[in-house]
Design a protein around this motif. Structure first.
Motif, short mmCIF file in Angstrom:
data_model
loop_
_atom_site.label_atom_id
_atom_site.label_comp_id
_atom_site.label_asym_id
_atom_site.label_seq_id
_atom_site.Cartn_x
_atom_site.Cartn_y
_atom_site.Cartn_z
N UNK A 30 15.01 33.43 16.75
CA UNK A 30 15.21 32.66 17.97
C UNK A 30 16.56 31.95 17.93
N UNK A 31 17.12 31.69 19.12
CA UNK A 31 18.28 30.82 19.28
C UNK A 31 17.78 29.48 19.78
N UNK A 32 18.55 28.44 19.53
CA UNK A 32 18.18 27.09 19.95
C UNK A 32 18.99 26.71 21.19
N UNK A 33 18.28 26.38 22.28
CA UNK A 33 18.89 25.90 23.52
C UNK A 33 18.53 24.44 23.71
N UNK A 34 19.37 23.73 24.46
CA UNK A 34 19.10 22.34 24.78
C UNK A 34 19.36 22.07 26.26
N UNK A 35 18.61 21.14 26.80
CA UNK A 35 18.87 20.58 28.12
C UNK A 35 18.84 19.07 27.96
N UNK A 36 19.74 18.40 28.67
CA UNK A 36 19.80 16.94 28.60
C UNK A 36 19.93 16.38 30.01
N UNK A 37 18.97 15.56 30.38
CA UNK A 37 18.98 14.92 31.68
C UNK A 37 19.61 13.54 31.54
N UNK A 38 20.63 13.27 32.34
CA UNK A 38 21.28 11.96 32.35
C UNK A 38 20.69 11.18 33.52
N UNK A 59 24.36 27.79 41.42
CA UNK A 59 23.04 27.13 41.30
C UNK A 59 23.21 25.78 40.62
N UNK A 60 22.34 24.85 40.98
CA UNK A 60 22.36 23.51 40.42
C UNK A 60 21.42 23.43 39.22
N UNK A 61 21.81 22.63 38.23
CA UNK A 61 21.02 22.50 37.00
C UNK A 61 21.34 21.17 36.33
N UNK A 62 20.50 20.82 35.35
CA UNK A 62 20.86 19.70 34.49
C UNK A 62 21.73 20.28 33.37
N UNK A 63 22.37 19.41 32.63
CA UNK A 63 23.30 19.82 31.58
C UNK A 63 22.56 20.52 30.45
N UNK A 64 23.18 21.56 29.88
CA UNK A 64 22.56 22.23 28.75
C UNK A 64 23.36 23.40 28.26
N UNK A 77 22.97 18.83 22.22
CA UNK A 77 22.77 18.23 23.55
C UNK A 77 23.90 17.26 23.88
N UNK A 78 24.27 16.42 22.92
CA UNK A 78 25.36 15.46 23.16
C UNK A 78 26.70 16.17 23.34
N UNK A 79 26.94 17.24 22.59
CA UNK A 79 28.19 18.00 22.75
C UNK A 79 28.24 18.64 24.13
N UNK A 80 27.14 19.28 24.55
CA UNK A 80 27.11 19.90 25.88
C UNK A 80 27.35 18.86 26.96
N UNK A 81 26.73 17.69 26.83
CA UNK A 81 26.92 16.62 27.81
C UNK A 81 28.39 16.22 27.89
N UNK A 82 29.01 16.03 26.74
CA UNK A 82 30.44 15.63 26.68
C UNK A 82 31.34 16.74 27.24
N UNK A 83 31.09 17.98 26.82
CA UNK A 83 31.94 19.09 27.27
C UNK A 83 31.82 19.36 28.76
#
Length: 173
Positions: A30-38, A59-64, A77-83
């Protein structure tokens, strides 16, 4: 830039193996995915619109995104949010909102409470091309109008259920 991703077993533990992003994941890994809602204190949360060159463009989405090799889910998650948005956060600010295993992915969901001014959001070219702060009711309208990524909708409603309907959040791992 080539991304190297760690391979995980069915229990979410790193196996020591890696794969280049975009190449097939070996069976049983498996690969690891993340979603982060601000989420802001006014009850609105951040959504971004996928850039034209991305899968599910417009399409609209939350960060991930994908967790890169050597990162924990929280770090990813924090890196994706920052990037993707220019918003910085700390691990201590994250709330884990569940995990789900599906189709060769282990997907971890996080929330961060941050009162971010509109002008502080900086979009990443090639990833996102617009943002909005929406209420849960507004997001449901986006969903009904086909403006979100269809297979993300049940996961968002489930793992952020306290925001959408007050139910207890769940984890499938």
């Amino acid at each position: 830039m080539t991304e190297i991703l760690d391979l995980y077993n069915e229990n979410g533990k790193p196996t020591g193996g890696t794969v280049l992003r975009g190449t097939p994941v070996p069976h049983g890994y498996y690969l690891l995915l993340v979603s982060i809602m601000t989420l802001r204190s006014d009850g609105r949360f951040l959504i971004t619109k996928r850039a034209p060159e991305k899968k599910y463009a417009g399409r609209w989405e939350i960060t991930g995104g994908c967790v890169q090799s050597g990162e924990t889910a929280a770090e990813g998650a924090l890196r994706e949010l920052r990037e993707e948005t220019g918003i910085c956060g700390e691990a201590a600010e994250l709330k884990k909102c569940g995990t789900e295993k599906r189709n060769g992915y282990i997907h971890c969901f996080f929330m961060i409470h941050k009162d971010v001014p509109e002008d502080a959001v900086v979009l990443q070219p090639g990833e996102t091309d617009a943002f909005r702060w929406v209420t849960p009711a507004e997001y449901r309208t986006f969903m009904r109008n086909g403006q979100t990524i269809p297979h993300h909708n049940p996961m968002i409603l489930s793992h952020y259920s306290t925001l959408f309907d007050g139910k207890k959040q769940r984890s499938s791992i």
